[in-house]
Design an enzyme around this catalytic site. Structure first.
Site, short mmCIF file in Angstrom:
data_model
loop_
_atom_site.label_atom_id
_atom_site.label_comp_id
_atom_site.label_asym_id
_atom_site.label_seq_id
_atom_site.Cartn_x
_atom_site.Cartn_y
_atom_site.Cartn_z
N ASN A 1 -10.21 -0.13 0.24
CA ASN A 1 -8.75 -0.03 0.29
C ASN A 1 -8.20 -0.47 -1.08
O ASN A 1 -8.25 -1.64 -1.42
CB ASN A 1 -8.22 -0.93 1.41
CG ASN A 1 -6.69 -0.92 1.49
OD1 ASN A 1 -6.01 -0.39 0.64
ND2 ASN A 1 -6.16 -1.53 2.54
N CYS B 1 0.82 -1.23 0.00
CA CYS B 1 0.00 0.00 0.00
C CYS B 1 0.84 1.27 0.00
O CYS B 1 0.33 2.35 -0.29
CB CYS B 1 -0.94 0.01 1.20
SG CYS B 1 -2.07 -1.38 1.20
N HIS C 1 -3.56 7.08 3.29
CA HIS C 1 -3.91 5.80 2.68
C HIS C 1 -5.26 5.38 3.24
O HIS C 1 -5.51 5.48 4.45
CB HIS C 1 -2.83 4.75 3.02
CG HIS C 1 -3.22 3.36 2.62
ND1 HIS C 1 -3.75 3.08 1.37
CD2 HIS C 1 -3.19 2.19 3.30
CE1 HIS C 1 -4.01 1.79 1.31
NE2 HIS C 1 -3.69 1.22 2.47
N1 ACO Z 1 -18.31 -9.24 8.96
C1 ACO Z 1 -18.73 -9.61 10.20
N2 ACO Z 1 -17.90 -10.01 11.16
C2 ACO Z 1 -16.58 -10.03 10.89
C3 ACO Z 1 -16.07 -9.68 9.63
C4 ACO Z 1 -17.00 -9.28 8.64
N3 ACO Z 1 -16.61 -8.89 7.41
N4 ACO Z 1 -14.74 -9.79 9.65
C5 ACO Z 1 -14.39 -10.22 10.88
N5 ACO Z 1 -15.52 -10.37 11.63
C6 ACO Z 1 -15.61 -10.80 13.02
C7 ACO Z 1 -14.40 -11.60 13.46
O1 ACO Z 1 -14.55 -12.95 13.09
C8 ACO Z 1 -14.43 -11.39 14.95
O2 ACO Z 1 -15.41 -12.26 15.50
P1 ACO Z 1 -15.13 -12.98 16.93
O3 ACO Z 1 -15.00 -11.85 17.91
O4 ACO Z 1 -16.33 -13.81 17.10
O5 ACO Z 1 -13.86 -13.75 16.73
C9 ACO Z 1 -14.94 -9.96 15.10
O6 ACO Z 1 -15.60 -9.64 13.86
C10 ACO Z 1 -13.86 -8.94 15.36
O7 ACO Z 1 -12.77 -9.17 14.46
P2 ACO Z 1 -11.47 -8.28 14.48
O8 ACO Z 1 -10.52 -8.79 13.43
O9 ACO Z 1 -10.98 -8.13 15.87
O10 ACO Z 1 -12.07 -6.86 14.00
P3 ACO Z 1 -11.37 -5.47 13.94
O11 ACO Z 1 -12.15 -4.49 14.67
O12 ACO Z 1 -9.87 -5.54 14.18
O13 ACO Z 1 -11.52 -5.09 12.39
C11 ACO Z 1 -10.21 -5.01 10.38
C12 ACO Z 1 -10.92 -5.90 11.38
C13 ACO Z 1 -11.26 -4.12 9.71
C14 ACO Z 1 -9.53 -5.88 9.33
C15 ACO Z 1 -9.16 -4.11 11.08
O14 ACO Z 1 -8.40 -4.88 11.95
C16 ACO Z 1 -8.22 -3.38 10.14
O15 ACO Z 1 -8.63 -2.48 9.40
N6 ACO Z 1 -6.93 -3.71 10.16
C17 ACO Z 1 -5.90 -2.98 9.40
C18 ACO Z 1 -5.94 -3.23 7.93
C19 ACO Z 1 -4.82 -2.47 7.29
O16 ACO Z 1 -4.53 -1.33 7.60
N7 ACO Z 1 -4.09 -3.07 6.35
C20 ACO Z 1 -2.89 -2.40 5.86
C21 ACO Z 1 -2.99 -1.99 4.51
S1 ACO Z 1 -3.49 -3.27 3.40
C22 ACO Z 1 -2.13 -3.69 2.39
O17 ACO Z 1 -1.02 -3.33 2.62
C23 ACO Z 1 -2.43 -4.59 1.18
#
Ligand code: ACO
Length: 322
Positions: A279, A112, A249
Site C-alpha cells: 500500500n 490514500c 487504491h
Molecule cells: N502477521 C500475523 N498475524 C497478524 C499480523 C501479521 N502481520 N497482523 C495482525 N495479526 C493477527 C492479529 O493480532 C489477530 O490475532 P488475534 O486474533 O490473536 O487477535 C489476527 O491476526 C487477525 O487480525 P485482524 O486485524 O482481525 O486481521 P484482518 O483480517 O482484519 O487483517 C488488515 C488486517 C490486513 C490490516 C485488514 O484489516 C485491512 O487491510 N484493513 C484495511 C486497511 C486499509 O484499507 N487502510 C486504508 C488505507 S491506508 C491509508 O489511508 C494510509
C-alpha cells in the site's frame, strides 16, 4: 473542453523488502500477509531518499511519455501524506528541481485519496482553460511513519511515486471526478501529531507512528468504495460493463475483490500491483495506471475507473477515457 491523460510515469525506490524479510523483523509469516492482504513485497526508500526525490523521477518519466518538457508545465499538484518538510510544499520543491518557475504549485493531503483529489483539482483547471499542461503526482515515503516493530501495520505499506500529465482536449478525457470525506472516522486511521499538535500531546503509546484500526477501516472502506464507484457510473449514465479497467487504491486484495464483486467486475479487468508495491497510499493509483499503460493492457480509448479510500476518512473516484 476536457482534460485528457497525455502521459504517465512512476518511480519505485531500489530496495525491495519481501514478506520473508519481514518474518525476520516481526512475528508474522509470508502466508499470513499474502492471505490477509495479497502483498508479497514492497519498495522502501533509502536513507535520505525523500518523497520529492521519488516524485521528481516519476514526473520526468510522465513528461517524457507525454512528449512535453518541464517548461510546458503550468500547473503542478502533488498528493502526499509524507511531505519532505511542512513547507515549502512538495509541489514547490518539485517545481524548483524541474527548473520551472511561476506556475501554481501545491500539495494536497488526503491520505490514500490524495492523488484522486489532486487529479480532480487539476482536471477542473485544465477543462476550464486555466491550465494547458498539468503535472499531477501521488508520492509517498510511508515507511518513515510506520512502526517497524508493529506487525499489524508494518507489513502493509511501501514507498513510491506516480505521475500523470493532463492536457486539454476536445474529446473526453476525464469524464468526472467524485470526492467525499467523513471526519467522524478520524480515530480509525491517523498519524498522531504534526506541528500544531505536539508529540507530547499524542495519546499514550501512540508514538511517532501511523495508527490504524485495520478491521474497522476495512468494513467502512468496502461499503464506501461501492457507493463512490456507483456514483461515478450513475453520473455518466454508464453501467459497469462499459468499464475496461478498474484501477483501485491498492490497500488490500480482499477490499479490491469485494469492490469488484459488488460491481460485477471480473478480476481480469482489475489492475493489481499491491503484490509488488504494497500500500503506497497516494502513489498507488497513479503507479498502477502507469504499470498497465506501459505493459500494454490499457490502450487509447479504454474506459478507466479510478478509486481510492484513506485516512480521514477520505475517498474518491474518477471515470476516465484514456
Ligand atoms: N502477521 C500475523 N498475524 C497478524 C499480523 C501479521 N502481520 N497482523 C495482525 N495479526 C493477527 C492479529 O493480532 C489477530 O490475532 P488475534 O486474533 O490473536 O487477535 C489476527 O491476526 C487477525 O487480525 P485482524 O486485524 O482481525 O486481521 P484482518 O483480517 O482484519 O487483517 C488488515 C488486517 C490486513 C490490516 C485488514 O484489516 C485491512 O487491510 N484493513 C484495511 C486497511 C486499509 O484499507 N487502510 C486504508 C488505507 S491506508 C491509508 O489511508 C494510509
Amino acid at each position: 473542453m476536457y482534460s485528457r491523460i497525455a502521459g504517465t510515469g512512476r518511480c519505485l525506490p531500489e530496495r525491495v523488502l519481501t514478506n520473508h524479510d519481514l518474518e525476520r523483523m516481526v512475528a508474522t509469516s509470508d502466508e499470513w500477509i499474502r492471505e490477509r492482504t495479497g502483498i508479497e513485497r514492497r519498495h522502501i526508500a533509502a536513507p535520505g531518499e525523500t518523497t520529492a526525490d521519488l516524485a521528481e523521477k516519476a514526473a520526468r518519466r510522465a513528461l517524457e511519455a507525454a512528449g512535453v518538457t518541464a517548461a510546458d508545465v503550468d500547473f503542478l499538484v502533488v498528493g502526499t501524506t509524507t511531505p519532505d518538510v511542512v513547507f515549502p510544499n512538495v509541489g514547490c520543491l518539485l517545481q524548483d528541481r524541474l527548473g520551472i518557475h511561476g506556475c501554481a504549485a501545491f500539495s494536497i493531503e488526503a491520505a490514500c485519496s490524495s492523488f484522486v483529489y489532486a487529479l480532480s483539482v487539476a482536471d477542473r483547471f485544465v477543462a476550464a482553460g486555466q491550465a494547458r499542461c498539468a503535472l499531477v503526482i501521488g508520492a509517498e515515503t510511508l515507511s518513515r511513519i510506520v512502526d517497524w516493530t508493529d506487525r499489524t501495520t508494518c507489513v502493509l505499506f511501501g514507498d513510491g511515486a506516480g505521475a500523470v500529465v493532463l492536457q486539454p482536449s476536445a474529446e473526453p478525457g476525464i469524464l468526472s471526478c467524485h470526492l467525499g470525506a467523513d471526519g467522524r472516522y478520524k480515530d480509525l486511521l491517523y498519524f498522531p501529531y504534526g506541528v500544531s499538535r505536539r508529540p507530547e500531546d499524542a495519546g499514550h503509546g501512540e508514538g511517532a507512528f501511523l495508527q490504524m484500526k485495520g478491521n474497522e477501516v476495512f468494513k467502512v472502506a468496502v461499503k464506501t468504495l461501492e457507493g463512490i464507484v456507483q456514483e461515478a457510473l450513475d453520473a455518466n449514465r454508464l453501467d459497469c460493463s462499459a468499464v475496461d479497467w478498474l484501477i483501485p487504491h491498492q490497500a488490500n486484495l480482499r477490499i479490491i475483490q469485494a469492490t469488484a464483486k459488488r460491481l460485477g467486475m471480473p478480476m481480469e479487468r482489475v489492475v493489481l500491483t499491491l503484490q509488488d508495491h504494497g500500500n503506497t497510499s497516494a502513489a498507488s493509483v497513479p503507479m498502477a495506471l502507469d504499470v498497465a499503460i506501459r505493459d500494454g493492457r490499457i490502450r487509447r480509448g479504454d474506459l478507466l475507473l479510478l478509486e481510492a479510500f484513506g485516512g480521514g476518512f477520505t475517498w474518491g473516484a474518477s471515470l476516465v477515457r484514456y
